[in-house]
Design an enzyme around this catalytic site. Structure first.
Site, PDB file in Angstrom:
ATOM      1  N   TYR A  90      68.415  62.130 -45.559  1.00 45.36           N
ATOM      2  CA  TYR A  90      68.909  62.996 -46.633  1.00 45.36           C
ATOM      3  C   TYR A  90      69.740  64.107 -46.001  1.00 45.36           C
ATOM      4  O   TYR A  90      70.408  63.863 -44.991  1.00 45.36           O
ATOM      5  CB  TYR A  90      67.739  63.492 -47.518  1.00 45.36           C
ATOM      6  N   ARG A 143      80.133  66.356 -57.460  1.00 46.71           N
ATOM      7  CA  ARG A 143      79.886  67.571 -56.660  1.00 46.71           C
ATOM      8  C   ARG A 143      78.772  67.254 -55.662  1.00 46.71           C
ATOM      9  O   ARG A 143      77.644  67.679 -55.801  1.00 46.71           O
ATOM     10  CB  ARG A 143      79.490  68.714 -57.585  1.00 46.71           C
ATOM     11  N   LYS A 161      67.715  60.371 -52.472  1.00 46.50           N
ATOM     12  CA  LYS A 161      66.698  61.076 -53.269  1.00 46.50           C
ATOM     13  C   LYS A 161      65.525  60.152 -53.575  1.00 46.50           C
ATOM     14  O   LYS A 161      64.364  60.554 -53.543  1.00 46.50           O
ATOM     15  CB  LYS A 161      67.311  61.583 -54.582  1.00 46.50           C
ATOM     16  N   GLU A 232      71.730  64.276 -60.841  1.00 47.49           N
ATOM     17  CA  GLU A 232      71.894  64.854 -59.506  1.00 47.49           C
ATOM     18  C   GLU A 232      73.368  65.000 -59.142  1.00 47.49           C
ATOM     19  O   GLU A 232      74.145  64.048 -59.299  1.00 47.49           O
ATOM     20  CB  GLU A 232      71.216  63.898 -58.507  1.00 47.49           C
ATOM     21  N   ASP A 233      73.743  66.170 -58.682  1.00 51.95           N
ATOM     22  CA  ASP A 233      75.081  66.414 -58.125  1.00 51.95           C
ATOM     23  C   ASP A 233      76.229  66.108 -59.077  1.00 51.95           C
ATOM     24  O   ASP A 233      77.252  65.527 -58.682  1.00 51.95           O
ATOM     25  CB  ASP A 233      75.242  65.658 -56.792  1.00 51.95           C
ATOM     26  N   ASP A 255      67.885  68.064 -61.288  1.00 52.63           N
ATOM     27  CA  ASP A 255      67.210  68.644 -60.124  1.00 52.63           C
ATOM     28  C   ASP A 255      67.928  69.874 -59.586  1.00 52.63           C
ATOM     29  O   ASP A 255      67.290  70.812 -59.118  1.00 52.63           O
ATOM     30  CB  ASP A 255      67.073  67.601 -59.015  1.00 52.63           C
ATOM     31  N   ASP A 256      69.259  69.879 -59.661  1.00 54.30           N
ATOM     32  CA  ASP A 256      70.005  71.030 -59.124  1.00 54.30           C
ATOM     33  C   ASP A 256      69.674  72.300 -59.910  1.00 54.30           C
ATOM     34  O   ASP A 256      69.705  73.395 -59.361  1.00 54.30           O
ATOM     35  CB  ASP A 256      71.518  70.772 -59.200  1.00 54.30           C
ATOM     36  N   ASN A 395      73.015  76.099 -48.459  1.00 52.37           N
ATOM     37  CA  ASN A 395      72.950  75.027 -47.452  1.00 52.37           C
ATOM     38  C   ASN A 395      74.355  74.653 -47.013  1.00 52.37           C
ATOM     39  O   ASN A 395      75.297  74.802 -47.794  1.00 52.37           O
ATOM     40  CB  ASN A 395      72.295  73.783 -48.075  1.00 52.37           C
TER      41      ASN A 395
HETATM   42  P1  NAD Z   1      77.268  76.167 -57.810  1.00 49.51           P
HETATM   43  O1  NAD Z   1      78.592  75.781 -57.310  1.00 49.51           O
HETATM   44  O2  NAD Z   1      76.820  75.674 -59.148  1.00 49.51           O
HETATM   45  O3  NAD Z   1      77.178  77.771 -57.855  1.00 49.51           O
HETATM   46  C1  NAD Z   1      77.651  78.636 -56.869  1.00 49.51           C
HETATM   47  C2  NAD Z   1      77.993  79.938 -57.549  1.00 49.51           C
HETATM   48  O4  NAD Z   1      78.198  80.967 -56.577  1.00 49.51           O
HETATM   49  C3  NAD Z   1      79.292  79.858 -58.355  1.00 49.51           C
HETATM   50  O5  NAD Z   1      79.051  80.417 -59.631  1.00 49.51           O
HETATM   51  C4  NAD Z   1      80.267  80.724 -57.559  1.00 49.51           C
HETATM   52  O6  NAD Z   1      81.227  81.333 -58.373  1.00 49.51           O
HETATM   53  C5  NAD Z   1      79.324  81.740 -56.957  1.00 49.51           C
HETATM   54  N1  NAD Z   1      79.828  82.445 -55.779  1.00 49.51           N
HETATM   55  C6  NAD Z   1      80.506  81.940 -54.727  1.00 49.51           C
HETATM   56  N2  NAD Z   1      80.754  82.920 -53.836  1.00 49.51           N
HETATM   57  C7  NAD Z   1      80.231  84.051 -54.327  1.00 49.51           C
HETATM   58  C8  NAD Z   1      80.171  85.398 -53.870  1.00 49.51           C
HETATM   59  N3  NAD Z   1      80.697  85.746 -52.725  1.00 49.51           N
HETATM   60  N4  NAD Z   1      79.539  86.287 -54.640  1.00 49.51           N
HETATM   61  C9  NAD Z   1      78.996  85.936 -55.795  1.00 49.51           C
HETATM   62  N5  NAD Z   1      79.011  84.676 -56.279  1.00 49.51           N
HETATM   63  C10 NAD Z   1      79.631  83.763 -55.556  1.00 49.51           C
HETATM   64  O7  NAD Z   1      76.220  75.762 -56.699  1.00 49.51           O
HETATM   65  P2  NAD Z   1      74.611  75.685 -56.803  1.00 49.51           P
HETATM   66  O8  NAD Z   1      74.182  74.326 -57.157  1.00 49.51           O
HETATM   67  O9  NAD Z   1      74.120  76.814 -57.640  1.00 49.51           O
HETATM   68  O10 NAD Z   1      74.219  75.912 -55.263  1.00 49.51           O
HETATM   69  C11 NAD Z   1      74.573  77.099 -54.592  1.00 49.51           C
HETATM   70  C12 NAD Z   1      74.032  77.040 -53.168  1.00 49.51           C
HETATM   71  O11 NAD Z   1      72.614  77.000 -53.197  1.00 49.51           O
HETATM   72  C13 NAD Z   1      74.483  75.825 -52.357  1.00 49.51           C
HETATM   73  O12 NAD Z   1      74.765  76.212 -51.050  1.00 49.51           O
HETATM   74  C14 NAD Z   1      73.268  74.932 -52.374  1.00 49.51           C
HETATM   75  O13 NAD Z   1      73.191  74.149 -51.211  1.00 49.51           O
HETATM   76  C15 NAD Z   1      72.142  75.936 -52.416  1.00 49.51           C
HETATM   77  N6  NAD Z   1      70.931  75.363 -53.030  1.00 49.51           N
HETATM   78  C16 NAD Z   1      69.754  75.445 -52.351  1.00 49.51           C
HETATM   79  C17 NAD Z   1      68.615  74.911 -52.904  1.00 49.51           C
HETATM   80  C18 NAD Z   1      67.294  74.997 -52.173  1.00 49.51           C
HETATM   81  O14 NAD Z   1      67.234  75.700 -51.211  1.00 49.51           O
HETATM   82  N7  NAD Z   1      66.266  74.334 -52.607  1.00 49.51           N
HETATM   83  C19 NAD Z   1      68.664  74.267 -54.136  1.00 49.51           C
HETATM   84  C20 NAD Z   1      69.874  74.220 -54.821  1.00 49.51           C
HETATM   85  C21 NAD Z   1      71.011  74.768 -54.262  1.00 49.51           C
END
Ligand code: NAD
Length: 538
Positions: A90, A143, A161, A232-233, A255-256, A395
């Site tokens: 993964y 995505r 997954k 997912e994604d 899941d996201d 991540n």
């Molecule tokens: P997403 O693209 O839906 O959301 C990201 C958001 O951040 C967007 O709204 C974007 O406009 C905003 N953004 C970007 N740069 C910014 C900044 N400098 N200041 C403020 N806002 C900003 O993505 P997502 O699915 O919400 O995931 C976001 C991150 O979280 C990814 O890196 C993902 O890998 C991580 N994530 C981690 C876990 C976990 O740890 N279990 C789970 C889900 C997502």
């Protein structure tokens, strides 16, 4: 089945572990080297061969080929070496595999449903050889992780997954189905790649896209009526749109959005076991207003409301910031999924100023951008709180909002810190801190197992609340004493079983369970979990 046919069937093949009696009985003598091995000896060889590979992508190719040869051995290897193998099957390796899928492709796995199948999607689903499918993971590849539109190559995600569903959640692999909805790709370089295996056309959008997904969901209900569908994604706007469209019509979740929320709420609850504070006294500032942070906000509000707070008050406990600043009512540029979290407040853009104004107890980052938690922001968190809670979820490790070292150093070692990607333990002030990693794998396999065992007809937010509580409660005091708010990965099957029990109970309470469930749910859930032992053949 006898002889070579058995050795070529991954569900039946045990390779060198077939006993003398089995070899007699199944006509295998001479088709295998003479020495009979244990499964553990076979696992040791796989690990040795894996270590010899020159790169992680080669290890991925090698391990996935193992899944095609001997499924039980594949899962035994993952379960026994989860920390080592999970990053290979993964994230992060699966991302690289997705980018190169057309080039590393060996044999097909899972089901492709394409825009060309419109009008006959149920016939495509009926081609799947198993009838009792219980867990489907579906993506449209738009995505993939932080990599964007990978089109049909996104199939690596549902496959990966579901490997985790089986290894971590004990879902029988014959009851799982990875599906890729190929609606085209807007990734020009993929479309220009002669090895690309998907539809080489622009993505379906708008009404055409929604009609296609509608037909797919209806076909799933007809062909696999007992299945749970995990989205997912998908792109963040589509993820929200589809979740709202289907959550009350199909047994489905995203899941996201929801899985992440469950894991992060669990982290928060476990953090409160360290700080001794109440959930009702928490106020969150969340940097990034995408799938992860809006999902977290929504689940936190549910938790507070369930604890007796009125909804207006609960909403004031989460403050989102997107790339244009604090999410406030006066803004006219907010996408639909942010609107319900917008507050009456003056517009602000600077994180430090926002922290000083809102005075959060916890700061959560899910931006995908490194360095967004800077020293002044974390020092402010430590000024406002005796024990600030900071989660840097982005991540991979290189994208984390801050490093673990920075978090401990800038807060004088007082932070309760967790991340999305792994960080090594940190020595600070004579103490060793082990940052927890809020991996979604702690929650979705257990939720899937609970839904499968209870035959729940829907997946509810309350199930994710209970999953979060079960996960937070299972963390030992010893882990908490080292600052780690998640359990050891090695305990993942115990975690999944505990979550599944909680989900079953909630399904019954909400009138959603179709299965008759016994009093001793713990044993019932454990008995339902797939185990990759070679049991004696009849
Ligand atoms: P997403 O693209 O839906 O959301 C990201 C958001 O951040 C967007 O709204 C974007 O406009 C905003 N953004 C970007 N740069 C910014 C900044 N400098 N200041 C403020 N806002 C900003 O993505 P997502 O699915 O919400 O995931 C976001 C991150 O979280 C990814 O890196 C993902 O890998 C991580 N994530 C981690 C876990 C976990 O740890 N279990 C789970 C889900 C997502």
């Amino acid at each position: 089945m006898r002889g070579r046919d058995i050795l070529h069937d991954p569900m039946l093949n045990r390779g060198t572990a077939f006993t003398e009696e089995e070899r007699d009985h199944l006509g295998l003598h001479g088709l295998l080297p003479p020495r009979v091995e244990t499964q553990q000896e076979q696992v040791a060889r796989i690990i040795e061969q894996c270590d010899r590979k020159p790169s992680d992508i080669e290890r991925y190719i090698f391990l996935m080929a193992q899944q095609d040869r001997n499924e039980a051995l594949f899962y035994r290897t993952i379960i026994d070496h989860l920390r080592k193998i999970m990053p290979l099957v993964y994230t992060p390796t699966v991302g690289e595999a997705g980018q190169e899928y057309g080039h590393i492709f060996r044999s097909a796995r899972g089901l492709y449903v394409t825009a060309d199948d419109r009008g006959s999607i149920d016939r495509v689903l009926a081609n799947w050889p198993e009838r009792d499918v219980r867990v489907i993971v579906v993506s449209d590849g738009e995505r993939i992780l932080g990599l964007g539109d990978l089109g049909a190559n996104g199939m690596v995600i549902p496959i990966g997954k579901l490997v985790l569903y089986t290894a971590a959640g004990g879902i029988d692999p014959t009851k799982t189905l990875p599906i890729l909805l190929d609606v085209g790709t807007n990734n020009e370089s993929l479309r220009a790649d002669p090895m690309y295996l998907g539809l080489s056309q622009p993505r379906l959008v708008g009404a055409e896209y929604v009609e296609f997904v509608d037909e797919f969901l209806e076909a799933v209900d007809n062909v696999f009526p007992n299945s749970l569908i995990q989205f997912e994604d998908f792109s963040t706007p589509n993820a929200h749109k589809l979740l709202e469209r289907y959550r009350n019509r199909h047994c489905s979740f995203n899941d996201d959005i929801q899985g992440t929320a469950g894991v992060v709420l669990a982290g928060l609850l476990a953090a409160l076991r360290i700080t001794g504070d109440d959930l009702a006294d928490q106020r969150l500032v969340l940097l990034g207003a995408g799938a992860a942070n809006t999902g977290i906000s929504d689940l936190l509000i549910r938790a507070l409301v369930e604890g007796g707070m009125n909804e207006d008050e609960a909403r004031l406990r989460t403050w989102l910031i997107d790339s244009r600043g604090l999410v406030v009512r006066s803004r006219t540029d907010l996408e639909a999924h942010k609107l319900s979290f917008a507050h009456e407040h003056e517009p602000m853009t600077d994180l430090l100023e926002i922290i000083e104004a809102i005075k959060p107890t916890a700061l959560i980052g899910a931006t995908g951008h490194p360095g967004t938690f800077d020293r002044p922001a974390l020092e402010a968190m430590a000024r406002i709180n005796e024990r600030p809670i900071v989660f840097a979820l982005s991540n991979p490790t290189s994208k984390s909002e801050c490093t673990a070292e920075q978090a401990y150093e800038w807060t004088d070692g007082r932070v309760v810190f967790a991340t999305g990607s792994p960080f090594d333990p940190v020595e600070y002030g004579g103490k060793t801190f082990v940052p927890g990693q809020g991996n979604n794998v702690y929650v979705f396999p257990g939720v899937g197992l609970g839904v499968m065992v209870s035959k729940a007809t829907r997946v509810t937010q309350e199930m994710f609340l209970d999953a979060a509580r079960a996960l937070a409660n299972i963390v030992t005091q010893e882990r908490l004493d080292r600052g780690s708010i998640y359990p050891r990965l090695a305990e993942i099957r115990k975690v999944s079983a505990a979550i599944a029990v909680a989900v079953c109970r909630r399904a019954v309470e909400q009138g959603l369970a179709r299965a008759e469930l016994p009093e001793d749910l713990e044993s019932h859930v454990e008995a339902a979990m797939y185990s990759p032992e070679y049991t004696p053949l009849d």
